[in-house]
Design a protein around this motif. Structure first.
Motif, PDB file in Angstrom:
ATOM      1  N   GLY A 169     -24.503 -22.760 -27.281  1.00  0.00           N
ATOM      2  CA  GLY A 169     -23.423 -23.614 -26.829  1.00  0.00           C
ATOM      3  C   GLY A 169     -23.898 -24.564 -25.748  1.00  0.00           C
ATOM      4  N   ALA A 170     -24.638 -24.009 -24.775  1.00  0.00           N
ATOM      5  CA  ALA A 170     -25.185 -24.834 -23.695  1.00  0.00           C
ATOM      6  C   ALA A 170     -26.262 -25.781 -24.216  1.00  0.00           C
ATOM      7  CB  ALA A 170     -25.758 -23.933 -22.601  1.00  0.00           C
ATOM      8  N   PHE A 171     -27.153 -25.260 -25.047  1.00  0.00           N
ATOM      9  CA  PHE A 171     -28.236 -26.084 -25.595  1.00  0.00           C
ATOM     10  C   PHE A 171     -27.676 -27.297 -26.338  1.00  0.00           C
ATOM     11  CE2 PHE A 171     -31.268 -27.457 -28.743  1.00  0.00           C
ATOM     12  CZ  PHE A 171     -32.512 -27.355 -28.124  1.00  0.00           C
ATOM     13  N   ASN A 172     -26.701 -27.061 -27.200  1.00  0.00           N
ATOM     14  CA  ASN A 172     -26.123 -28.156 -27.995  1.00  0.00           C
ATOM     15  C   ASN A 172     -25.420 -29.178 -27.110  1.00  0.00           C
ATOM     16  OD1 ASN A 172     -27.036 -26.999 -30.362  1.00  0.00           O
ATOM     17  ND2 ASN A 172     -25.131 -25.893 -30.748  1.00  0.00           N
ATOM     18  N   ALA A 173     -24.751 -28.696 -26.056  1.00  0.00           N
ATOM     19  CA  ALA A 173     -24.047 -29.610 -25.153  1.00  0.00           C
ATOM     20  C   ALA A 173     -25.031 -30.517 -24.419  1.00  0.00           C
ATOM     21  CB  ALA A 173     -23.220 -28.809 -24.145  1.00  0.00           C
ATOM     22  N   VAL A 174     -26.089 -29.925 -23.885  1.00  0.00           N
ATOM     23  CA  VAL A 174     -27.071 -30.717 -23.137  1.00  0.00           C
ATOM     24  C   VAL A 174     -27.844 -31.642 -24.072  1.00  0.00           C
ATOM     25  CG1 VAL A 174     -29.114 -30.581 -21.652  1.00  0.00           C
ATOM     26  CG2 VAL A 174     -27.222 -28.980 -21.323  1.00  0.00           C
ATOM     27  N   GLU A 175     -28.164 -31.160 -25.265  1.00  0.00           N
ATOM     28  CA  GLU A 175     -28.841 -32.021 -26.244  1.00  0.00           C
ATOM     29  C   GLU A 175     -27.978 -33.231 -26.593  1.00  0.00           C
ATOM     30  OE1 GLU A 175     -31.500 -31.157 -30.093  1.00  0.00           O
ATOM     31  OE2 GLU A 175     -29.388 -30.627 -30.389  1.00  0.00           O
ATOM     32  N   HIS A 176     -26.676 -32.997 -26.739  1.00  0.00           N
ATOM     33  CA  HIS A 176     -25.752 -34.111 -27.014  1.00  0.00           C
ATOM     34  C   HIS A 176     -25.795 -35.137 -25.884  1.00  0.00           C
ATOM     35  CE1 HIS A 176     -21.980 -36.282 -27.633  1.00  0.00           C
ATOM     36  NE2 HIS A 176     -21.611 -35.903 -26.421  1.00  0.00           N
ATOM     37  N   MET A 177     -25.846 -34.673 -24.646  1.00  0.00           N
ATOM     38  CA  MET A 177     -25.886 -35.588 -23.502  1.00  0.00           C
ATOM     39  C   MET A 177     -27.206 -36.361 -23.462  1.00  0.00           C
ATOM     40  SD  MET A 177     -24.148 -32.997 -20.719  1.00  0.00           S
ATOM     41  CE  MET A 177     -23.832 -34.174 -19.416  1.00  0.00           C
ATOM     42  N   ILE A 178     -28.279 -35.689 -23.787  1.00  0.00           N
ATOM     43  CA  ILE A 178     -29.590 -36.360 -23.831  1.00  0.00           C
ATOM     44  C   ILE A 178     -29.602 -37.435 -24.910  1.00  0.00           C
ATOM     45  CG2 ILE A 178     -32.048 -36.031 -24.316  1.00  0.00           C
ATOM     46  CD1 ILE A 178     -31.733 -33.174 -23.128  1.00  0.00           C
ATOM     47  N   LYS A 179     -29.060 -37.105 -26.061  1.00  0.00           N
ATOM     48  CA  LYS A 179     -29.018 -38.079 -27.158  1.00  0.00           C
ATOM     49  C   LYS A 179     -28.096 -39.251 -26.829  1.00  0.00           C
ATOM     50  CE  LYS A 179     -30.264 -35.023 -30.990  1.00  0.00           C
ATOM     51  NZ  LYS A 179     -29.854 -34.418 -32.288  1.00  0.00           N
ATOM     52  N   GLY A 180     -27.204 -39.046 -25.867  1.00  0.00           N
ATOM     53  CA  GLY A 180     -26.347 -40.132 -25.418  1.00  0.00           C
ATOM     54  C   GLY A 180     -26.989 -40.979 -24.327  1.00  0.00           C
ATOM     55  N   GLY A 181     -28.221 -40.640 -23.961  1.00  0.00           N
ATOM     56  CA  GLY A 181     -28.955 -41.450 -22.993  1.00  0.00           C
ATOM     57  C   GLY A 181     -29.165 -40.828 -21.632  1.00  0.00           C
ATOM     58  N   CYS A 182     -28.635 -39.618 -21.393  1.00  0.00           N
ATOM     59  CA  CYS A 182     -28.812 -38.981 -20.089  1.00  0.00           C
ATOM     60  C   CYS A 182     -30.257 -38.510 -19.901  1.00  0.00           C
ATOM     61  CB  CYS A 182     -27.877 -37.785 -19.948  1.00  0.00           C
ATOM     62  SG  CYS A 182     -26.122 -38.201 -19.926  1.00  0.00           S
ATOM     63  N   ARG A 183     -30.781 -38.729 -18.694  1.00  0.00           N
ATOM     64  CA  ARG A 183     -32.157 -38.334 -18.401  1.00  0.00           C
ATOM     65  C   ARG A 183     -32.258 -37.437 -17.164  1.00  0.00           C
ATOM     66  NH1 ARG A 183     -32.245 -39.378 -22.651  1.00  0.00           N
ATOM     67  NH2 ARG A 183     -33.549 -40.758 -23.932  1.00  0.00           N
ATOM     68  N   ASN A 242     -29.856 -40.401  -8.508  1.00  0.00           N
ATOM     69  CA  ASN A 242     -28.575 -39.805  -8.881  1.00  0.00           C
ATOM     70  C   ASN A 242     -28.619 -39.198 -10.278  1.00  0.00           C
ATOM     71  OD1 ASN A 242     -27.388 -40.555  -6.456  1.00  0.00           O
ATOM     72  ND2 ASN A 242     -26.596 -42.487  -7.283  1.00  0.00           N
ATOM     73  N   PRO A 243     -27.879 -38.108 -10.507  1.00  0.00           N
ATOM     74  CA  PRO A 243     -27.769 -37.586 -11.873  1.00  0.00           C
ATOM     75  C   PRO A 243     -26.954 -38.538 -12.748  1.00  0.00           C
ATOM     76  CG  PRO A 243     -26.266 -36.412 -10.417  1.00  0.00           C
ATOM     77  CD  PRO A 243     -27.106 -37.305  -9.540  1.00  0.00           C
ATOM     78  N   ASP A 244     -27.287 -38.596 -14.018  1.00  0.00           N
ATOM     79  CA  ASP A 244     -26.490 -39.388 -14.956  1.00  0.00           C
ATOM     80  C   ASP A 244     -25.740 -38.491 -15.937  1.00  0.00           C
ATOM     81  OD1 ASP A 244     -28.587 -38.505 -16.510  1.00  0.00           O
ATOM     82  OD2 ASP A 244     -29.415 -40.505 -16.924  1.00  0.00           O
TER      83      ASP A 244
END
Length: 344
Positions: A169-183, A242-244
Motif C-alpha cells: 500500500g505504501a510502496f504503490n502510493a509513493v511510486e504514484h507520487m514519484i511517477k507524478g514528478g515528486c523527487r 523543500n519536499p515536493d
C-alpha cells in the motif's frame, strides 16, 4: 422504580404447571401440547419475559459475546472494522462488546481484563501504539480464550491475525507520487515498534530506492495525528530543499499536513503532493480531495470475526493463521497526475 423481571418459575406458578414444562414449551418441545405452548407464550409475551442470559451462559459455558479492543473508534478505519465485525457476528448469533484503549497500555490491560471477567467467548484486538509488553495477551491464551489480532498485530504472541498489506500500500502510493514528478518525498510515520508503521516505512523507502531517489532521515518524522502534523509539517520546509511530496501513515496526519502546507503558502498538488492511508471521510472532504490508500476496514473486520468464530466453534483446527487483506490506491486531486513513465 426498578422493574422486577419475570422468571420461568413465575409463569409456571400462574399457569399451575412445572417450570420444566414452561421451559420446554418455550423451546417448542414436541412432548408439550399446542394448548400449553400457546398459554405459556401468551403469558410470556404479556409480562415481556426474556431468558436470563447470564444463567444461560453459566449452564452452556458460552456467552455468545465477542470482545473487541481497539485504540480509538474515532478513526474511520476502526469504525469500518467494527461494522464488519458486527455483520459477521450477527450472522452467527454473537453479540459484540467494544472497548477503547485510547492508545494507553494500562487501559488496554483493563480492557482485556474486562473482556475476560465478562465471560466473552473470544477477543479481537488491535493493540495500542504504546503497548510494549504482552503479558495480558498471553493470559488470554493461557485461559484458552480464542484471540485474533487485526491491523496492529502483536509480534510477540503466537495467535491468529488479519493484516492489511501495508508494505505494498505504501510502496504503490509513493511510486504514484514519484511517477507524478515528486523527487523529495517526506514521510509522516508512527512508532517503529508497531509492525504496520515499519511495513509502511519500508514500502516508502523501497519505492524511493527503486527510482534511485535518496532516503533522507531528516524528512522522516514520527507524526501520526492531525495535531502533530499541523505542528511538525512546517519544520520540513526549514531543512534547505523543500519536499515536493508528503506520504502520511494515515489520513488524519495527511489532512494536517495538507492544511499546514497551504498555510505556508504552497499549492497542493502543484508545489506539494500529499497522500494518506485509510480512505476515510476526511480524505473526501478536505480541499483538494486527498489521494489515499484504501484499507478495506469492513473486510478486515468481517474476516477477523469469521476467523475468531471459527476458533470458538472448533472449525479452525490448524495452528495460528495469518490472512492478508490487499489495499487499493485511490487517486484524487492532492497528488499530481502520473507523467510519461519514460520521464520518471
Amino acid at each position: 422504580m426498578k422493574r422486577t423481571q419475570i422468571t420461568i418459575k413465575d409463569i409456571a406458578r400462574e399457569l399451575g404447571i412445572s417450570p420444566s414444562t414452561v421451559s420446554r414449551a418455550l423451546k417448542d418441545h414436541p412432548d408439550i401440547s399446542a394448548e400449553t405452548k400457546k398459554a405459556v407464550r401468551d403469558l410470556a409475551a404479556k409480562y415481556h419475559y426474556t431468558p436470563n442470559s447470564i444463567a444461560l451462559s453459566l449452564r452452556s459455558q458460552k456467552s455468545n459475546v465477542i470482545g473487541v479492543v481497539i485504540p480509538q473508534i474515532v478513526h474511520f478505519f476502526f469504525s469500518s472494522v467494527i461494522s464488519g465485525i458486527e455483520e459477521a457476528a450477527e450472522e452467527y448469533g454473537y453479540n459484540v462488546m467494544v472497548c477503547q484503549s485510547d492508545e494507553s497500555y494500562e487501559k488496554e490491560i483493563r480492557n482485556v481484563d474486562t473482556c475476560i471477567s465478562s465471560r466473552i467467548d473470544g477477543i479481537l484486538v488491535s493493540m495500542s501504539k504504546n503497548t510494549h509488553k504482552y503479558d495480558h495477551f498471553e493470559k488470554v491464551l493461557d485461559d484458552n480464550i480464542p484471540l485474533v489480532f487485526f491491523d496492529r498485530v502483536c509480534p510477540g504472541v503466537k495467535a491468529d491475525r488479519i493484516v492489511v498489506d501495508d508494505y505494498y500500500g505504501a510502496f504503490n502510493a509513493v511510486e504514484h507520487m514519484i511517477k507524478g514528478g515528486c523527487r523529495r518525498i517526506a514521510h509522516l510515520g508512527s512508532s517503529k515498534h508497531l509492525l504496520i508503521a515499519r511495513n509502511r516505512l519500508n514500502g516508502y523507502i523501497d519505492a524511493l530506492k527503486k527510482y534511485g531517489l535518496p532516503v533522507d532521515e531528516s524528512i522522516i518524522l514520527e507524526c501520526d495525528s492531525r495535531e502533530s502534523a499541523l505542528e511538525r509539517t512546517p519544520t520540513l520546509f526549514t531543512k534547505g530543499e523543500n519536499p515536493d511530496g508528503i506520504f502520511a501513515i494515515n489520513d488524519l496526519a495527511a489532512s494536517g499536513a495538507l492544511t499546514a502546507v497551504k498555510r505556508l503558502g504552497f499549492s497542493v498538488p502543484d508545489d506539494v503532493s500529499i497522500c494518506g492511508f485509510s480512505d476515510g471521510l476526511v480524505a473526501q472532504v478536505v480541499e483538494p480531495p486527498m489521494t489515499t490508500v484504501e484499507q478495506h476496514g469492513f473486510e478486515v473486520g468481517k474476516a477477523a470475526a469469521q476467523l475468531l468464530i471459527d476458533r470458538i466453534e472448533g472449525r479452525a483446527t490448524t495452528n495460528s493463521i495469518t490472512k492478508m487483506i490487499k489495499t487499493t490506491l485511490v487517486v484524487r486531486e492532492s497528488t499530481r497526475l502520473v507523467k510519461d513513465s519514460a520521464n520518471v
